[in-house]
Every structure is written in C-alpha cells, then in structure tokens.
Motif scaffolding. Structure first.
Motif, mmCIF file in Angstrom:
data_model
loop_
_atom_site.group_PDB
_atom_site.id
_atom_site.type_symbol
_atom_site.label_atom_id
_atom_site.label_comp_id
_atom_site.label_asym_id
_atom_site.label_seq_id
_atom_site.Cartn_x
_atom_site.Cartn_y
_atom_site.Cartn_z
ATOM 1 N N TYR A 1 11.658 -5.447 -4.673
ATOM 2 C CA TYR A 1 11.789 -5.960 -6.020
ATOM 3 C C TYR A 1 13.195 -5.691 -6.546
ATOM 4 C CZ TYR A 1 6.902 -6.786 -5.439
ATOM 5 O OH TYR A 1 5.714 -7.237 -4.960
ATOM 6 N N ASN B 1 5.119 6.063 -7.605
ATOM 7 C CA ASN B 1 4.514 4.732 -7.535
ATOM 8 C C ASN B 1 5.540 3.660 -7.888
ATOM 9 O OD1 ASN B 1 2.056 5.826 -6.813
ATOM 10 N ND2 ASN B 1 1.255 5.812 -8.886
ATOM 11 N N ALA B 2 6.328 3.880 -8.927
ATOM 12 C CA ALA B 2 7.354 2.919 -9.327
ATOM 13 C C ALA B 2 8.440 2.797 -8.251
ATOM 14 C CB ALA B 2 7.967 3.327 -10.660
ATOM 15 N N TRP B 3 8.841 3.927 -7.678
ATOM 16 C CA TRP B 3 9.856 3.938 -6.606
ATOM 17 C C TRP B 3 9.371 3.118 -5.415
ATOM 18 C CZ3 TRP B 3 14.598 6.608 -5.876
ATOM 19 C CH2 TRP B 3 15.067 6.677 -4.558
ATOM 20 N N ASN B 4 8.154 3.413 -4.951
ATOM 21 C CA ASN B 4 7.621 2.705 -3.789
ATOM 22 C C ASN B 4 7.422 1.222 -4.079
ATOM 23 O OD1 ASN B 4 7.685 5.040 -2.275
ATOM 24 N ND2 ASN B 4 5.555 5.546 -2.679
ATOM 25 N N TYR B 5 7.053 0.873 -5.300
ATOM 26 C CA TYR B 5 6.910 -0.521 -5.702
ATOM 27 C C TYR B 5 8.263 -1.230 -5.624
ATOM 28 C CZ TYR B 5 5.930 -4.542 -8.708
ATOM 29 O OH TYR B 5 5.793 -5.801 -9.213
ATOM 30 N N GLN B 6 9.305 -0.597 -6.155
ATOM 31 C CA GLN B 6 10.640 -1.184 -6.104
ATOM 32 C C GLN B 6 11.140 -1.288 -4.662
ATOM 33 O OE1 GLN B 6 12.305 -2.607 -8.518
ATOM 34 N NE2 GLN B 6 10.844 -2.036 -10.102
ATOM 35 N N ARG B 7 10.761 -0.361 -3.848
ATOM 36 C CA ARG B 7 11.179 -0.323 -2.448
ATOM 37 C C ARG B 7 10.662 -1.528 -1.672
ATOM 38 N NH1 ARG B 7 13.370 -0.911 1.599
ATOM 39 N NH2 ARG B 7 13.142 0.330 3.456
ATOM 40 N N MET B 8 9.535 -2.084 -2.096
ATOM 41 C CA MET B 8 8.930 -3.205 -1.374
ATOM 42 C C MET B 8 9.708 -4.509 -1.545
ATOM 43 S SD MET B 8 4.832 -2.568 -1.703
ATOM 44 C CE MET B 8 4.770 -2.993 -3.417
ATOM 45 N N ASN C 1 10.178 4.987 1.483
ATOM 46 C CA ASN C 1 9.053 5.299 0.617
ATOM 47 C C ASN C 1 8.927 6.802 0.473
ATOM 48 O OD1 ASN C 1 8.314 2.657 0.187
ATOM 49 N ND2 ASN C 1 6.766 2.644 1.777
#
Length: 133
Positions: free
Chosen positions: A84, A75-82, A93
């Motif tokens: 950030y 979840n943190a990886w995919n959030y950063q991928r967007m 992702n």
C-alpha cells in the motif's frame, strides 16, 4: 586522499538514508536458565540516537499501554507492507503476537520505534495514534 574519503562518506550516508526501514524481533534462548528472552533489532541508523533522546522516562506508561499500541502499529505496519502507500519504505513483516510476553523494555522500545517512524520519517501508520514531541 581527503576528497576520496569525503566522497565515500557521502555515498555511504546517502545509501543509509535512502534504504528501506527494517525491524526484527529475535528470540534468544538463555542457556543458563530455561527461559526465553527477546531482543529488538532496528536496522535504521538514526533510531538509536533519537531513542536515547526521546525514549525516557521508560516507566511513564504501563506495559499493557505499550502492548495495546504496539499491536495496532504492527497491524498497520504489516498492512502497509503488503503493497500500500508506504510499501517502498517498509521492509519485512513484524511477527508480534499478543499472547507472548515480550517484556516491558522491548514493548517500550518498539512503541518508540513507531513514534520515530511517524515523527521523524513522516510515515503515518495510524493517523489518530499517540504523538510525542
């Protein structure tokens, strides 16, 4: 001739070290049995040697321990991928589904990939996450 090879080696090394980090979980269909297995492919040249030194003992924690942390890290990886803080360093992702049994080995290796990202690449995905030394 040696100078050309040395320069080519340095160029390849520089490209490998500066590229984005990518991680893939592939589904493999077993032809002999009617079952599905999964394979973790890490496209980071330094991970395999780091994992060989730090990834043991593999039975130190339970599969549910690794699954719980992996879900948080994905979840943190995919959030950063967007887009950030670390968007330039993280590529792709991760499609990790909590209702799929990926098996102990894949969960263990995925967990240690996140430890590698945080400890060796200094990309903090979860500030209060577990640490290995």
């Amino acid at each position: 001739m040696k100078n050309i090879l040395f320069i080519a080696f340095i160029a390849v090394l520089a490209i490998a070290c500066t590229g984005k980090k990518e991680l893939t979980i592939q589904e493999k269909q077993d032809e002999v049995e009617d079952s599905v297995s999964y394979e973790l492919i890490v496209l980071d040249p330094g991970f395999d040697s780091w994992y060989a030194m730090h990834g043991v003992p593999s039975k130190y924690r339970s599969q549910s321990y690794y699954e719980g942390w992996n879900q948080r890290y994905v979840n943190a990886w995919n959030y950063q991928r967007m887009g950030y803080r670390y968007a330039q360093l993280i590529e792709g992702n991760i499609d990790y589904q909590s209702d799929v049994d990926y098996g102990f080995e894949l969960n263990h290796k995925l967990f240690y990939y996140f430890m590698y990202v945080e400890n060796e690449l200094d990309i903090q995905l979860i500030p209060d996450g577990p640490r290995i030394y």
